[in-house]
Structure formats: structure tokens, C-alpha cells
Design a protein around this motif. Structure first.
Motif, PDB file in Angstrom:
ATOM      1  N   PHE A 388       0.833  -1.197   0.000  1.00 54.38           N
ATOM      2  CA  PHE A 388       0.000   0.000   0.000  1.00 54.38           C
ATOM      3  C   PHE A 388       0.871   1.252   0.000  1.00 54.38           C
ATOM      4  CE2 PHE A 388      -2.638  -3.382   1.463  1.00 54.38           C
ATOM      5  CZ  PHE A 388      -3.923  -3.065   1.072  1.00 54.38           C
ATOM      6  N   ILE A 389       0.283   2.381  -0.382  1.00 54.53           N
ATOM      7  CA  ILE A 389       1.055   3.617  -0.509  1.00 54.53           C
ATOM      8  C   ILE A 389       1.789   3.939   0.777  1.00 54.53           C
ATOM      9  CG2 ILE A 389       0.900   6.120  -0.871  1.00 54.53           C
ATOM     10  CD1 ILE A 389      -1.457   5.582  -2.763  1.00 54.53           C
ATOM     11  N   TRP A 390       1.068   3.927   1.891  1.00 54.25           N
ATOM     12  CA  TRP A 390       1.701   4.286   3.154  1.00 54.25           C
ATOM     13  C   TRP A 390       2.644   3.190   3.641  1.00 54.25           C
ATOM     14  CZ3 TRP A 390       1.148   1.047   7.225  1.00 54.25           C
ATOM     15  CH2 TRP A 390       0.135   0.096   7.141  1.00 54.25           C
ATOM     16  N   GLY A 391       2.307   1.914   3.345  1.00 59.80           N
ATOM     17  CA  GLY A 391       3.124   0.819   3.835  1.00 59.80           C
ATOM     18  C   GLY A 391       4.477   0.734   3.170  1.00 59.80           C
ATOM     19  N   VAL A 392       4.518   1.012   1.873  1.00 57.68           N
ATOM     20  CA  VAL A 392       5.782   0.919   1.146  1.00 57.68           C
ATOM     21  C   VAL A 392       6.766   1.974   1.640  1.00 57.68           C
ATOM     22  CG1 VAL A 392       5.285   2.485  -0.793  1.00 57.68           C
ATOM     23  CG2 VAL A 392       6.702   0.470  -1.168  1.00 57.68           C
ATOM     24  N   TRP A 393       6.234   3.064   2.188  1.00 53.72           N
ATOM     25  CA  TRP A 393       7.090   4.130   2.736  1.00 53.72           C
ATOM     26  C   TRP A 393       8.010   3.580   3.832  1.00 53.72           C
ATOM     27  CZ3 TRP A 393       8.303   9.190   2.047  1.00 53.72           C
ATOM     28  CH2 TRP A 393       8.860   9.872   3.127  1.00 53.72           C
ATOM     29  N   TYR A 394       7.459   2.769   4.723  1.00 48.24           N
ATOM     30  CA  TYR A 394       8.232   2.246   5.847  1.00 48.24           C
ATOM     31  C   TYR A 394       9.184   1.153   5.410  1.00 48.24           C
ATOM     32  CZ  TYR A 394       4.972   5.023   8.519  1.00 48.24           C
ATOM     33  OH  TYR A 394       4.251   6.079   9.013  1.00 48.24           O
ATOM     34  N   ASP A 395       8.786   0.357   4.436  1.00 48.04           N
ATOM     35  CA  ASP A 395       9.718  -0.634   3.896  1.00 48.04           C
ATOM     36  C   ASP A 395      10.897   0.042   3.206  1.00 48.04           C
ATOM     37  OD1 ASP A 395       8.116  -2.635   4.853  1.00 48.04           O
ATOM     38  OD2 ASP A 395       7.281  -3.206   2.910  1.00 48.04           O
ATOM     39  N   ALA A 396      10.619   1.151   2.513  1.00 49.40           N
ATOM     40  CA  ALA A 396      11.688   1.884   1.821  1.00 49.40           C
ATOM     41  C   ALA A 396      12.702   2.437   2.819  1.00 49.40           C
ATOM     42  CB  ALA A 396      11.086   3.014   0.987  1.00 49.40           C
ATOM     43  N   LYS A 397      12.221   2.905   3.950  1.00 52.87           N
ATOM     44  CA  LYS A 397      13.138   3.422   4.977  1.00 52.87           C
ATOM     45  C   LYS A 397      14.071   2.331   5.466  1.00 52.87           C
ATOM     46  CE  LYS A 397      13.377   5.973   9.324  1.00 52.87           C
ATOM     47  NZ  LYS A 397      14.485   5.130   9.843  1.00 52.87           N
ATOM     48  N   TYR A 398      13.537   1.135   5.658  1.00 53.80           N
ATOM     49  CA  TYR A 398      14.368   0.023   6.103  1.00 53.80           C
ATOM     50  C   TYR A 398      15.464  -0.273   5.079  1.00 53.80           C
ATOM     51  CZ  TYR A 398      15.784  -4.684   7.433  1.00 53.80           C
ATOM     52  OH  TYR A 398      16.534  -5.779   7.779  1.00 53.80           O
ATOM     53  N   LEU A 399      15.097  -0.283   3.803  1.00 52.41           N
ATOM     54  CA  LEU A 399      16.091  -0.571   2.760  1.00 52.41           C
ATOM     55  C   LEU A 399      17.130   0.533   2.641  1.00 52.41           C
ATOM     56  CD1 LEU A 399      13.956  -2.186  -0.096  1.00 52.41           C
ATOM     57  CD2 LEU A 399      15.095  -3.267   1.855  1.00 52.41           C
ATOM     58  N   ALA A 400      16.693   1.781   2.748  1.00 53.41           N
ATOM     59  CA  ALA A 400      17.650   2.889   2.679  1.00 53.41           C
ATOM     60  C   ALA A 400      18.645   2.813   3.844  1.00 53.41           C
ATOM     61  CB  ALA A 400      16.906   4.224   2.695  1.00 53.41           C
ATOM     62  N   ASP A 401      18.151   2.467   5.027  1.00 53.33           N
ATOM     63  CA  ASP A 401      19.041   2.304   6.173  1.00 53.33           C
ATOM     64  C   ASP A 401      20.011   1.143   5.948  1.00 53.33           C
ATOM     65  OD1 ASP A 401      17.816   4.395   7.462  1.00 53.33           O
ATOM     66  OD2 ASP A 401      16.549   3.136   8.740  1.00 53.33           O
ATOM     67  N   HIS A 402      19.518   0.086   5.317  1.00 52.15           N
ATOM     68  CA  HIS A 402      20.378  -1.073   5.060  1.00 52.15           C
ATOM     69  C   HIS A 402      21.491  -0.698   4.078  1.00 52.15           C
ATOM     70  CE1 HIS A 402      21.635  -5.097   3.735  1.00 52.15           C
ATOM     71  NE2 HIS A 402      21.107  -5.538   4.866  1.00 52.15           N
ATOM     72  N   ILE A 403      21.133   0.009   3.016  1.00 54.64           N
ATOM     73  CA  ILE A 403      22.153   0.449   2.048  1.00 54.64           C
ATOM     74  C   ILE A 403      23.161   1.366   2.724  1.00 54.64           C
ATOM     75  CG2 ILE A 403      22.521   1.842  -0.035  1.00 54.64           C
ATOM     76  CD1 ILE A 403      19.837   0.777  -1.067  1.00 54.64           C
TER      77      ILE A 403
END
Length: 423
Positions: A388-403
Motif C-alpha cells: 500500500f502507498i503508506w506501507g511501502v514508505w516504511y519498507d523503503a526506509k528500512y532498505l535505505a538504512d540497510h544500504i
């Protein structure tokens, strides 16, 4: 010819790609977002004309930008959703390149990183984020052969009733798309048959709160994937200001309900005997959420109005008590079949060893088993709300932190070792 180099390439400029870009901007990581068409293109060209968001504007958005011109409880039309993402890209100054199709991504043979081959040239990147979303390749079962003479389209190709030839329409699929399309066709004066498979059926709202609010306070948006849950069909709609889907009510309005579509031979389409069971399962899902909501209200002492009429059950229609198991398509006057049967993933362009035997990404919370590759926007990527629009936002933050963490490890250089001669 010189090869362009960048730290991160994001493939796709829909909600997932822009969410990823926003978080990479925040941590200062250079990147490019490659989009083969326009920003949020699927909202514009692969959805029907009257589509609105399935969630209210206060919920189905990124946390740092509201929908302009819409109240918080509005269900935003698809074109305005696409415009929202364009405005968001401008807001964060996302480095988006439109009209650039990614043909192939492979690990470099002569060093770390990846070669991203596009229609306009080659880019080398240390990290690649596949943000192409869950709606990649329309699924159309090969039940009815093309030579049968019916017009068959996927729901992603449907636009409006005027697009279709005269005659009755069979819609296959009981999710949000199938239900809304079937109801729109019925309202236009068409005879409509709707093939209903297993599904969940939440209330649109209850006791003055939208169901997205209930899923939030009941902690259901953060539910992790269980076997089979990744493919659960959800019947919910934001049409007509938001309404609860009730298949019995659809039947009372003139739609003929059918069980799951099974086989076709010599002009006869056959259906499973599961219609009543599928409706009962949907009812059970609906009532269980009401029960949990009532318990939550009582436990927390909330002053929310009771809504006993929400538990009212419509009479069983004849098409359920005496189900149609065989349908002569010609006698029924059916000229068009719309397959609202979902989508499959297609990562054929991502040529790395990161997929199982069914082509599904092997990953943990979007972090691929292939180091340096990430997935974003997958259904149930980390939780129920991931696509979902709002849900993908939080997953993206996790990936950006991982990178960001990976880059810090790679940037580390040990101090020179002291020798005894230095002492």
C-alpha cells in the motif's frame, strides 16, 4: 562510449520507487530512478476510468504530503493519485528519468556492482532496487480458448462500459477490481455475471471509523505473512464515497453470482459448487472484524456509536440457493469476459541468482540473497501493508538504512599497523 556511474539505481517511478528515492535523499545517497514511461504510469493507463483509491486520503498517502483539494475522508480518483506522485517527485527533487526502459541488470564481471543496460545506454551501480511493484504481468487463465469467439480482456485493460461490444458480460474475480467493474457494468444497463472465488470481505466502515483505522488499531496492518495469505483476495471499495461489498446485495441489484470458474467446452462454461461456501467465508471474515472492533471499544472505553445494522444479513438470492453450475454462453448473450484475476511478478530483466523455482524473489524484508540487490513494493514484503502507498514508505526506509549501513562498512579502512621499528 563512456559508462555512467551512480551509487544506486531504482527501477520504477511509482509509489515504491519514489518512497525509496525520498529516503535515499534523506540519507544523502546518490541515486537515479529509471521509469520506462511516466511517473505512476499504471495509475493512468492500466486502470479503469472511474477508479478511486480503496482507502481514504488521510491514510493512503505518504506521511509528508497530503492530497491537495481533497478532504481527509475522500477517496481520491486515479488521475489525481498519479498527479500526487508527480507532485511528490517534484517536492523531494527525485532524480527521475522517464522514458528509460531497463532491459537487463547483471552483476559486473570485472568488479563489484551491477551493469544496468537501458534503451538509452549503460549505467553502472553499486546497488539496484527493483521497485516495479506487484502489478507487473496480468494473469489470464487459459480456460476459454481464443477461437471460442468471445472478447477476453484483463481488468487492467478495462476502461468503461462503452468500450465493450453489446451483450452480457462475465466478470471473473471477486476482489476489489472485479466487484467494482461488475457493479459499474450493471449500473450501465448490462446483464452481468460475476464468478466469485474465496475472498475476505471487510466492512468499509464500522462505528464511525473506516476499516483502515480498525486494521491499524487492531495491529492487523503489521501482521506478517502466513502461508497462503500472500494471495488472499480482498473485496473492498472506495467507489460511491466508500461502501461495504455485499455480494447478496449485488445479486439483489441484478448481478448473477457464480462459483469459481472451472472449465469450458463446446460453448458451455462450468463452475464449482463453492459459491455459498465462499460467501460464508467472506461473511465470517466480516463478522470477526466487527467482533474484534467491539471488543476493542469496550476494552478501551471508547465513545463510538453502536451499529447493530452492520450485522444485518441480506436474504439469500436464488443464484446462491440454486447455483448455476453450467452456463451456455450463447444463450446467456455473453460477448465479453473480463478476467479480474490478478497479476504475476516479472523480473526477467533482473538476471541474477535471487529467485526461487517459481520466479519469486528470495529476500528478507526486501534485502535480496544477492548482495546489493533490493526489492520494494512486494505484497506482504514485511507486513500486510507493504504494497500500500503508506506501507511501502516504511519498507523503503528500512532498505535505505540497510544500504547506508553497507556503504559504511565498505568505506571502512583499518589504521596502518605499527611495527616494532616505529616504536
Amino acid at each position: 562510449m563512456s559508462v555512467e556511474k551512480v551509487e544506486v539505481v531504482i527501477v520504477g517511478a511509482g509509489q515504491a520507487g519514489l518512497a525509496m528515492s525520498a529516503h535515499l535523499v534523506k540519507v544523502g545517497i546518490p541515486h537515479l530512478v529509471l521509469e520506462r514511461q511516466r511517473i505512476a504510469e499504471r495509475w493512468r493507463s492500466e486502470r479503469w476510468d472511474s477508479l478511486v483509491a480503496n482507502g481514504p486520503a488521510w491514510h493512503d498517502r505518504f506521511p509528508d504530503l497530503e492530497f491537495e483539494g481533497f478532504g481527509p475522508d475522500s477517496f481520491v480518483p486515479k488521475e489525481d493519485i498519479a498527479n500526487y506522485f508527480v507532485a511528490y517527485a517534484e517536492k523531494i527533487r527525485a532524480p527521475v528519468r522517464c522514458g528509460v526502459e531497463v532491459k537487463r541488470v547483471q552483476r559486473k564481471a570485472d568488479g563489484p556492482g551491477f551493469r544496468v543496460e537501458t534503451a538509452t545506454g549503460t549505467i553502472e551501480a553499486n546497488y539496484v532496487v527493483a521497485a516495479t511493484g506487484p502489478f507487473q504481468r496480468p494473469l489470464m487463465p487459459s480456460i476459454i480458448p481464443d477461437e471460442a469467439g468471445f472478447k477476453q480482456i484483463h481488468s487492467s485493460s478495462y476502461r468503461n462500459p462503452k468500450q465493450l461490444a453489446d451483450g452480457a458480460v462475465l466478470v471473473v474475480g471477486a476482489g476489489s477490481s472485479g466487484v467494482q467493474i461488475a457493479d459499474e457494468l450493471r449500473a450501465s444497463g448490462r446483464q452481468v455475471y460475476l464468478s466469485v472465488g474465496p475472498h475476505d470481505r471487510p466492512p468499509r466502515s464500522y462505528r464511525g471509523r473506516d476499516f483502515v483505522w480498525w486494521l491499524g488499531v487492531l495491529n492487523k496492518w503489521d501482521a506478517e505473512a502466513m502461508p497462503g495469505s500472500e494471495h488472499t483476495t480482498i473485496a473492498v471499495s472506495g467507489a460511491n464515497g466508500g461502501e461495504t461489498i455485499d455480494f447478496r446485495r449485488l445479486a439483489a441489484g441484478g448481478i448473477t453470482l457464480l462459483g469459481r470458474t472451472e472449465a469450458y467446452k463446446d460453448g458451455i462454461l462450468t463452475f464449482a459448487t463453492d459459491l455459498a461456501g465462499n460467501l460464508e467465508r467472506g461473511d465470517a471474515n466480516y463478522l470477526s472484524l466487527l467482533d474484534e472492533a467491539d471488543a476493542y471499544v469496550e476494552r478501551n472505553g471508547l465513545d463510538l456509536p453502536e451499529e447493530p445494522e452492520a450485522r444485518k444479513v441480506e436474504p439469500v438470492p436464488a443464484c446462491v440457493s440454486d447455483p448455476v453450475l453450467e452456463l451456455d454462453m450463447a444463450k446467456a448473450g455473453i460477448t465479453t469476459i473480463i478476467w479480474a484475476t490478478g497479476f504475476a511478478l516479472d523480473f526477467s530483466w533482473l538476471q541474477i541468482d535471487a529467485f526461487d523455482e517459481n520466479g519469486r524473489p528470495k529476500h528478507n524484508r526486501g534485502v535480496s540473497v544477492e548482495p546489493g540487490v533490493y526489492f520494494l513494493g512486494l505484497p506482504w514484503q514485511t507486513r500486510r501493508g507493504s504494497s500500500f502507498i503508506w506501507g511501502v514508505w516504511y519498507d523503503a526506509k528500512y532498505l535505505a538504512d540497510h544500504i547506508s549501513k553497507q556503504r559504511s562498512y565498505l568505506a571502512y579502512e583499518p589504521s596502518p599497523q605499527r611495527t616494532t621499528e616505529d616504536a
